[in-house]
Write an enzyme that holds these catalytic residues in place. Sequence first.
Site, short mmCIF file in Angstrom:
data_model
loop_
_atom_site.label_atom_id
_atom_site.label_comp_id
_atom_site.label_asym_id
_atom_site.label_seq_id
_atom_site.Cartn_x
_atom_site.Cartn_y
_atom_site.Cartn_z
N LYS A 1 0.70 -1.15 0.03
CA LYS A 1 0.18 0.08 0.05
C LYS A 1 0.85 1.38 0.01
CE LYS A 1 -4.33 -1.70 1.51
NZ LYS A 1 -4.12 -3.02 1.65
N GLU B 1 -10.50 6.53 2.57
CA GLU B 1 -11.39 5.70 2.97
C GLU B 1 -10.43 4.55 3.70
OE1 GLU B 1 -10.48 5.56 0.14
OE2 GLU B 1 -10.16 3.66 -0.30
N SER C 1 2.24 -9.76 -0.54
CA SER C 1 1.65 -8.34 -0.38
C SER C 1 2.07 -7.67 0.85
CB SER C 1 0.15 -8.37 -0.76
OG SER C 1 -0.47 -9.11 0.05
C1 LIG Z 1 -5.21 -4.26 1.50
C2 LIG Z 1 -4.26 -5.63 1.02
C3 LIG Z 1 -4.70 -6.16 0.06
C4 LIG Z 1 -5.60 -6.15 -0.72
O1 LIG Z 1 -5.57 -4.94 -1.44
P1 LIG Z 1 -5.48 -5.16 -2.98
O2 LIG Z 1 -5.91 -3.80 -3.51
O3 LIG Z 1 -6.21 -6.22 -3.68
O4 LIG Z 1 -3.99 -5.39 -3.30
C5 LIG Z 1 -3.59 -7.31 0.07
N1 LIG Z 1 -2.66 -7.63 0.95
C6 LIG Z 1 -2.42 -6.57 1.83
C7 LIG Z 1 -1.10 -6.92 2.84
C8 LIG Z 1 -3.43 -5.52 2.15
O5 LIG Z 1 -2.89 -4.68 3.05
#
Ligand SMILES: *Cc1c(COP(=O)(O)O)cnc(C)c1O
Length: 390
Positions: free
Chosen positions: A84, A106, A373
């Site tokens: 993010k 948001e 992620s």
């Molecule tokens: C917010 C988040 C996601 C999901 O959001 P996407 O917009 O689909 O990438 C995935 N993994 C983590 C660690 C997140 O914080």
Amino acid sequence: MLKKYFGDYGGMFVPETLVAPLKEVEQAFIAIQDDDVFQRELQDLLVNYAGRSTPLTHAKNLSKIAGCNIYLKREDLLHGGAHKTNNTLGQALLAKRMGKTRIIAETGAGQHGVATAMAGALLGIPVDVYMGSIDVARQAMNVERMKLFGATVHSVDSGSATLKDAINDALRDWVTNVENTYYCFGTAAGPYPFPSLVAYMQRVIGVEAREQILEMAGALPDAAFACVGGGSNAIGLFSGFLEDDTVQLFGAEAAGEGLSSHKHAATLLKGDLGVFHGMLSKFVQDADGQIAQTHSVSAGLDYPGIGPEHVLLQEKERVTYLGVTDEEALNAFELIAKQEGILAAFESCHAVALAMREAKRFSKDANLLINVSGRGDKDLESYVRLRGAV
Ligand SMILES: *Cc1c(COP(=O)(O)O)cnc(C)c1O
């Protein structure tokens, strides 16, 4: 890079008062793409503040179990603990360039709110975050993080008092304060140009991963896996490989307790077309066409919509989207911890679980790339609540 529609999906379905501010964002977005000063400043933040590039890890122990080579793209090691940060640093810098003196956002679980508050603190721009009151109660620590970064958190009581209501209130704030306010959207969804803008900020994941795997494995991956909430980390990873027909792409959606239950966030698998949050896309809806209240063990995947580009990629069969249950994600959380010494976010564990499931179909020389992620420290308490102390 700048598409209003992805096939039939996307668009800018907003009240007239939001058309001008969205066009202002569009113009600024076009301008920065060839602006060396902006690009240098963003690069500096990504490298010297956030710690890019993130490593690619050849996960040797997982590879043994999978029966082929597993590579992990380590967005969990980015400052802030998830991908993010790529988006919020980019958009906050855009806001500054546009001369905006206030940023709103948001947030559902609070991760995007925290990432926006962090970027605001860094660049000296005040941040107001809208968050459903149920989420405020559930994610008290993230509220504290946002406040420490100097942000104001607005608790939203309307509707179901969760993410979709927070987005509605943030849009309402924007209409009233467009003059000085920038709206930092959290995922590759919402009205044009946000799906393109957020994808642009996240494509660094795919660009780096492509170079790194070519270097380490001497080949492109046979398949790449990412979890899909709104779709930003997935589109970021996939954008590095969309033109490579030999690279199979997989998106892991949160199937909650299973696709047959009604309360899951597997929008691409079980959603229907609709218009919501400024876009024509797929949404999990009830029998009356109302947006459904979804549930996933991973708060970050718990969005009842999906970015429009993914609907097109699914339609074109370029990306295969499959469901992963809470149970499978928790098993993957344990597996990657035990085998690799990595606490991966519950969200990311959906991608890990899907890759380990699909690995059977690949030969032992195959290279599978998984986007981790985010880091899983935030999920440890939930893990212990769900599975008991280790
Ligand atoms: C917010 C988040 C996601 C999901 O959001 P996407 O917009 O689909 O990438 C995935 N993994 C983590 C660690 C997140 O914080």
